[in-house]
Motif scaffolding. Structure first.
Motif, PDB file in Angstrom:
ATOM      1  N   GLU A   7      86.705  57.184  26.475  1.00 16.45           N
ATOM      2  CA  GLU A   7      86.677  56.632  25.116  1.00 16.45           C
ATOM      3  C   GLU A   7      85.260  56.550  24.561  1.00 16.45           C
ATOM      4  OE1 GLU A   7      88.310  52.754  25.471  1.00 16.45           O
ATOM      5  OE2 GLU A   7      90.202  53.422  26.338  1.00 16.45           O
ATOM      6  N   HIS A   8      84.313  56.136  25.400  1.00 16.06           N
ATOM      7  CA  HIS A   8      82.941  55.905  24.947  1.00 16.06           C
ATOM      8  C   HIS A   8      81.954  56.503  25.939  1.00 16.06           C
ATOM      9  CE1 HIS A   8      84.529  53.044  22.036  1.00 16.06           C
ATOM     10  NE2 HIS A   8      85.144  52.400  23.016  1.00 16.06           N
ATOM     11  N   GLN A   9      80.923  57.126  25.408  1.00 12.20           N
ATOM     12  CA  GLN A   9      79.808  57.601  26.213  1.00 12.20           C
ATOM     13  C   GLN A   9      78.518  57.157  25.520  1.00 12.20           C
ATOM     14  OE1 GLN A   9      79.874  61.689  27.702  1.00 12.20           O
ATOM     15  NE2 GLN A   9      81.992  61.903  27.058  1.00 12.20           N
ATOM     16  N   ASN A  69      74.282  56.567  26.094  1.00 10.76           N
ATOM     17  CA  ASN A  69      73.060  56.743  26.882  1.00 10.76           C
ATOM     18  C   ASN A  69      71.961  55.864  26.287  1.00 10.76           C
ATOM     19  OD1 ASN A  69      74.643  58.792  27.914  1.00 10.76           O
ATOM     20  ND2 ASN A  69      72.939  60.187  28.199  1.00 10.76           N
ATOM     21  N   SER A  70      71.401  54.986  27.092  1.00 10.54           N
ATOM     22  CA  SER A  70      70.318  54.115  26.631  1.00 10.54           C
ATOM     23  C   SER A  70      69.306  53.968  27.767  1.00 10.54           C
ATOM     24  CB  SER A  70      70.871  52.746  26.231  1.00 10.54           C
ATOM     25  OG  SER A  70      69.851  51.889  25.776  1.00 10.54           O
ATOM     26  N   ARG A  71      68.248  54.792  27.728  1.00 14.54           N
ATOM     27  CA  ARG A  71      67.279  54.852  28.821  1.00 14.54           C
ATOM     28  C   ARG A  71      68.016  55.231  30.115  1.00 14.54           C
ATOM     29  NH1 ARG A  71      63.701  49.405  27.288  1.00 14.54           N
ATOM     30  NH2 ARG A  71      64.132  49.505  25.060  1.00 14.54           N
ATOM     31  N   GLU A  72      67.776  54.477  31.212  1.00 12.39           N
ATOM     32  CA  GLU A  72      68.493  54.778  32.452  1.00 12.39           C
ATOM     33  C   GLU A  72      69.879  54.147  32.485  1.00 12.39           C
ATOM     34  OE1 GLU A  72      66.043  52.577  31.961  1.00 12.39           O
ATOM     35  OE2 GLU A  72      65.437  51.654  33.857  1.00 12.39           O
ATOM     36  N   LEU A  73      70.231  53.425  31.430  1.00  7.97           N
ATOM     37  CA  LEU A  73      71.510  52.720  31.350  1.00  7.97           C
ATOM     38  C   LEU A  73      72.525  53.608  30.640  1.00  7.97           C
ATOM     39  CD1 LEU A  73      69.861  49.401  30.185  1.00  7.97           C
ATOM     40  CD2 LEU A  73      70.761  49.830  32.476  1.00  7.97           C
ATOM     41  N   VAL A  74      73.367  54.258  31.431  1.00 10.42           N
ATOM     42  CA  VAL A  74      74.379  55.173  30.913  1.00 10.42           C
ATOM     43  C   VAL A  74      75.747  54.546  31.137  1.00 10.42           C
ATOM     44  CG1 VAL A  74      75.414  57.470  31.126  1.00 10.42           C
ATOM     45  CG2 VAL A  74      72.936  57.176  31.375  1.00 10.42           C
ATOM     46  N   THR A  75      76.573  54.537  30.100  1.00  4.68           N
ATOM     47  CA  THR A  75      77.904  53.939  30.192  1.00  4.68           C
ATOM     48  C   THR A  75      78.971  54.933  29.770  1.00  4.68           C
ATOM     49  OG1 THR A  75      77.039  51.732  29.668  1.00  4.68           O
ATOM     50  CG2 THR A  75      79.396  52.064  29.391  1.00  4.68           C
ATOM     51  N   HIS A  76      80.014  55.070  30.576  1.00  7.48           N
ATOM     52  CA  HIS A  76      81.230  55.784  30.202  1.00  7.48           C
ATOM     53  C   HIS A  76      82.392  54.813  30.373  1.00  7.48           C
ATOM     54  CE1 HIS A  76      79.674  60.162  31.002  1.00  7.48           C
ATOM     55  NE2 HIS A  76      78.894  59.486  30.182  1.00  7.48           N
ATOM     56  N   THR A  77      83.200  54.642  29.347  1.00  2.00           N
ATOM     57  CA  THR A  77      84.398  53.810  29.428  1.00  2.00           C
ATOM     58  C   THR A  77      85.607  54.661  29.097  1.00  2.00           C
ATOM     59  OG1 THR A  77      83.237  51.758  28.849  1.00  2.00           O
ATOM     60  CG2 THR A  77      85.602  51.813  28.439  1.00  2.00           C
ATOM     61  N   GLY A  78      86.644  54.513  29.913  1.00  2.00           N
ATOM     62  CA  GLY A  78      87.847  55.307  29.697  1.00  2.00           C
ATOM     63  C   GLY A  78      89.019  54.748  30.473  1.00  2.00           C
TER      64      GLY A  78
END
Length: 287
Positions: A52-54, A56-65
């Motif tokens: 659902e969401h990708q 990227n923020s510096r080394e903080l990477v988030t994927h939600t699904g």
């Protein structure tokens, strides 16, 4: 009525996203896998049915699904407990602070957080490429010196024992993992107490070109018994996760792929395959 949190203390973007993670409250699931390496995030979300969401923020990477009907987030922290403190604080803010009023919500939510990471084993009888779940973790960093919190008597005893044994100029801290989440990972996992170090080389007893202060650190600490079991492995995040989870009221467990054995001087011939097996095992258990 709760006091409003100033703009300078909790930074929220004009888009309603928390500052470092760059996430809106709707973009994070209740079940979260955390990893150190940002490149490991897409390797895990490959197993999602839908992303659902990708972000990227510096080394903080988030994927939600989602996998089936289960919603999951995967977030990278980078290395070290300093990043862990930032990640855990902002995750808590996303679910437990009303961004409109900047006040804590009356009903607090407890997240379920699973760390998947690599680690070096300090016990010669545990094989390379094995999985280990951390019953507790000892922090050799100073993060918890900045929080008001209390260790259990058992944790305090273990912390003081290590301080005296090694002659450390500061007292380590020890925090437990979630017993509820620990019970989910009883099969195929060794159990032990993880040592979280504030660096990869000297803080873990590795000496390359220059002398270090505690050259026998792995051997010395491996001999210590605690009420949570023996010390089994070194890494750089788990104690910070466990302590922050305790303070903030979340459930946290750390799953380790043991890709090095320090007493035997060996390193995994195919550590990426080991990590992938751990990822698949964790996802199957969580879902």
């Amino acid at each position: 009525m709760s006091k409003r949190i100033p703009d300078s203390e909790l930074i929220i973007s004009p888009q309603g996203r928390v500052y470092h993670l760059n996430l809106h409250p709707d973009m994070v699931a209740e079940d979260i896998i955390v990893v150190g390496d940002p490149e490991r995030v897409p390797k895990i979300s490959t197993y999602f049915d839908k992303v659902e969401h990708q972000v990227n923020s510096r080394e903080l990477v988030t994927h939600t699904g989602t996998i089936g009907r289960k919603r999951l987030s995967v977030i990278s922290s980078g290395m070290g407990t300093d990043n862990v403190e930032l990640l855990m604080t902002e995750l808590d803010a996303l679910v437990n602070i009303d961004f409109a009023t900047r006040t804590p919500k009356r009903k607090q939510q407890s997240l379920r957080i699973y760390r998947i990471g690599t680690s070096g084993c300090i016990q010669p009888d545990i094989p390379i490429d094995a999985f280990l779940v951390s019953t507790a973790a000892l922090g050799l960093d100073t993060l918890m010196a900045f929080y008001k919190w209390e260790q259990s008597e058992q944790a305090e005893s273990a912390s003081l024992k290590v301080q005296r044994l090694l002659g450390l100029p500061f007292k380590p801290y020890l925090a437990e993992g979630s017993k509820e989440l620990l019970a989910k990972f009883s099969e195929e996992f060794y159990q032990g107490v993880t040592v979280t170090a504030p660096g990869f080389y000297a803080p873990q007893g590795r000496a390359l070109r220059k002398p270090i202060a505690f050259p026998t650190l792995p051997d010395d600490i491996a001999k210590v018994e605690t009420g949570y079991g023996r010390f089994t492995n070194f890494e750089m995040e788990t104690a910070g996760y466990y302590a922050m989870a305790k303070i903030l009221g979340h459930q946290m467990i750390s799953l380790n792929a043991l890709i090095a054995n320090r007493p035997n001087g060996s390193f995994s011939a195919n550590h990426e395959a080991t990590v992938d097996r751990l990822i698949r095992k964790a996802i199957t258990t969580i879902v």
